[in-house]
Design a protein around this motif. Structure first.
Motif, PDB file in Angstrom:
ATOM      1  N   ARG A 108      51.543   9.599  78.181  1.00  0.00           N
ATOM      2  CA  ARG A 108      52.580   9.822  79.194  1.00  0.00           C
ATOM      3  C   ARG A 108      53.762  10.598  78.614  1.00  0.00           C
ATOM      4  O   ARG A 108      54.896  10.141  78.606  1.00  0.00           O
ATOM      5  CB  ARG A 108      53.057   8.495  79.791  1.00  0.00           C
ATOM      6  CG  ARG A 108      51.993   7.805  80.640  1.00  0.00           C
ATOM      7  CD  ARG A 108      52.474   6.488  81.197  1.00  0.00           C
ATOM      8  NE  ARG A 108      51.437   5.847  81.991  1.00  0.00           N
ATOM      9  CZ  ARG A 108      51.499   4.604  82.436  1.00  0.00           C
ATOM     10  NH1 ARG A 108      52.551   3.860  82.150  1.00  0.00           N
ATOM     11  NH2 ARG A 108      50.510   4.096  83.166  1.00  0.00           N
ATOM     12  N   ALA A 125      53.855  17.675  86.276  1.00  0.00           N
ATOM     13  CA  ALA A 125      53.608  16.258  86.011  1.00  0.00           C
ATOM     14  C   ALA A 125      52.905  15.601  87.198  1.00  0.00           C
ATOM     15  O   ALA A 125      51.956  14.813  87.024  1.00  0.00           O
ATOM     16  CB  ALA A 125      54.923  15.547  85.703  1.00  0.00           C
ATOM     17  N   PHE A 132      58.258  13.280  85.903  1.00  0.00           N
ATOM     18  CA  PHE A 132      59.391  13.313  84.984  1.00  0.00           C
ATOM     19  C   PHE A 132      60.578  12.726  85.742  1.00  0.00           C
ATOM     20  O   PHE A 132      61.034  13.319  86.724  1.00  0.00           O
ATOM     21  CB  PHE A 132      59.681  14.744  84.524  1.00  0.00           C
ATOM     22  CG  PHE A 132      60.838  14.819  83.577  1.00  0.00           C
ATOM     23  CD1 PHE A 132      60.790  14.186  82.348  1.00  0.00           C
ATOM     24  CD2 PHE A 132      61.991  15.515  83.921  1.00  0.00           C
ATOM     25  CE1 PHE A 132      61.866  14.235  81.479  1.00  0.00           C
ATOM     26  CE2 PHE A 132      63.067  15.576  83.048  1.00  0.00           C
ATOM     27  CZ  PHE A 132      63.005  14.935  81.832  1.00  0.00           C
ATOM     28  N   LEU A 216      57.188  10.815  80.283  1.00  0.00           N
ATOM     29  CA  LEU A 216      56.761  10.784  81.674  1.00  0.00           C
ATOM     30  C   LEU A 216      56.502   9.339  82.090  1.00  0.00           C
ATOM     31  O   LEU A 216      56.305   8.467  81.244  1.00  0.00           O
ATOM     32  CB  LEU A 216      55.488  11.622  81.865  1.00  0.00           C
ATOM     33  CG  LEU A 216      55.570  13.101  81.488  1.00  0.00           C
ATOM     34  CD1 LEU A 216      54.203  13.760  81.640  1.00  0.00           C
ATOM     35  CD2 LEU A 216      56.614  13.833  82.314  1.00  0.00           C
TER      36      LEU A 216
END
Length: 473
Positions: A108, A125, A132, A216
């Motif tokens: 992530r 993402a 994000f 993330l």
């Protein structure tokens, strides 16, 4: 041949026609800051293609003593990416360095260039089922490098923190052209100072961020946005505490706006529909989110949370989004507040913070104080109540000479606001940086020991003062 001409010839040979320009028409849009407060001149605009080109360019600048002003999306609020009027500095754009080299879905995290635009990062993402978790009104132009250099905040700081909390690794070019490479994140690393964090929030004065590894989080499977009307800012604070208890980590945003800001948005954007029928002293925007595991029960939990708030008389009215389009419409009103305020005429804007629990008291105490000291002005606070940061604007009376008002009353008002913030143990810059707008005020009000330490670091890393001169310190 002049020294600057010699430098330009060498820089042109290094970067090629796409990487260096002196064309006034191409330079012009980047010489004035977003607010229109600062306009400068530049020797040229450099746009290197990668870190190696930038490293060579910085070494060339160091050899010729050419100052460098790094610039991301030019969406900053403090003039931190605008050159001065001398025309001796090189304006540096990293917008060509916009590759997203890797999204690691297992870890992530994402590694990307400093020129990646925030909205592009969001989309990349999301395509991988991640996100994000930092957003702001300028997401269509703000770049990763600029966000890191200013330690940007935004509307999700309440849950995820500012940019500093999201940066796992950094690559940067230092003032002598050396490349500091620390893109690989480690959960534990006790090898001395955390140097990557030294660069976060340094506004390009210690090094030029070229790439980053960022954290993330799982994608949002469901969200509910609530618009509430409350009687006062202390009531909004009480509602915040209630929502934190009821929603926990699912609470992602908590924004406050006075009625005057809503009126300004309606004047500026007539097609905007007010979420509530009545008028309220303060309006609150609440966002609650869920991942896939808890999405099915989110709306029920939000309804229960708001029913309890009504029972405890924490709010006067509320509306809950019933679709993604309506959620976006609610947020569009909040994101339009700065533009709507700017359209009202001359104003001085302050990006301030005080301890979270004291923000309601600070606003209720200082707004009437300022309006009494400068008759005809209107002081308005709006923004991120959940993290103690509000945007504190003081709007001028009806005047015909905006620059004259800024130079006289506007400057005095800002000084007074900053004095009050300091007295309340707050910060004169919560998320927009110091730049050149607040540099002198930081020097006047900042802790002498902290300022001495920062100057020592600056002298050690940039002894000739070539990186973003005249900013921050």
């Amino acid at each position: 041949m002049t020294a600057s001409r010699s430098f330009l010839d060498e820089a042109a040979a290094l970067l090629g026609p796409r990487g260096l320009t002196q064309d006034p028409d191409l330079l012009s849009p980047w010489l004035t800051d977003w607010r229109g407060r600062f306009t400068g001149r530049a020797l040229a605009l450099a746009s290197p293609a990668d870190t190696q080109e930038l490293s060579a360019l910085v070494r060339l600048c160091a050899a010729h003593r050419i100052p460098i002003v790094p610039q991301g999306g030019n969406s900053g609020m403090s003039g931190g990416a605008t050159p001065d009027a001398s025309g001796t500095a090189l304006l540096l754009s990293l917008r060509r360095m916009n590759a997203i080299s890797e999204i690691d879905t297992q870890a992530r995290q994402v590694t990307c260039g400093a020129g990646v635009v925030l909205q592009t990062l969001h989309e990349a993402a999301e395509a991988q089922g991640l996100r994000f978790p930092l957003t702001l009104g300028g997401k269509g132009s703000a770049t990763v490098g600029g966000l890191i250099s200013t330690n940007a905040g935004g509307s999700q700081v309440l849950r995820h923190g500012s940019m500093r909390a999201l940066v796992l690794g950094v690559e940067a070019v230092l003032a002598d052209g050396q490349v500091f490479s620390a893109l690989t994140p480690l959960k534990k690393d006790n090898r001395g100072f955390d140097l990557k964090q030294l660069l976060v929030g340094s506004e390009g004065t210690l090094g030029i961020v070229t790439a980053a590894t960022l954290r993330l989080v799982p994608a949002v499977a469901e969200r509910v946005v609530i618009w509430a009307g409350v009687s006062s800012l202390p009531a909004a604070r009480a509602l915040l505490l209630h929502c934190e208890d009821a929603a926990g980590e699912a609470l992602e945003g908590f924004e406050v706006m006075p009625q005057a800001s809503i009126d300004a948005v309606r004047d500026y954007m007539p097609q905007a529909r007010a979420p509530l029928e009545g008028r309220h002293a303060w309006h609150v925007l609440i966002e609650v989110v869920a991942d896939g595991a808890s999405a099915a029960t989110l709306r029920d939990r939000c309804e229960a949370m708001m029913e309890q708030a009504f029972e405890r008389e924490l709010l006067e009215d509320a509306a809950m989004s019933t679709s993604e389009a309506q959620a976006e419409a609610f947020w569009r009103i909040r994101e339009t507040v700065p533009a709507a305020e700017r359209a009202r005429g001359p104003a001085v804007q302050h990006d301030i913070s005080v301890p979270v629990e004291r923000m309601p008291e600070f606003v209720e105490t200082t707004v009437p104080m300022l309006e009494a000291e400068w008759p005809g002005t209107e002081a308005i606070a709006f923004g991120h109540l959940g993290d103690g940061n509000v945007h504190y604007h003081v709007i001028a009376p009806s005047v015909t000479n905006g620059p004259a008002w800024h130079a006289a009353d506007g400057k005095a008002i800002s000084r007074r606001v900053h004095d009050l913030v300091t007295q309340w143990n707050g910060s004169i810059s919560a998320e927009h940086g110091i730049g050149q707008l607040k540099r002198d005020e930081l020097g006047r009000l900042g802790d002498p020991v902290a300022l001495s330490m920062m100057r020592a670091v600056k002298q050690a890393l940039d002894p000739h003062g070539l990186l973003n001169p005249g900013k921050l310190l």
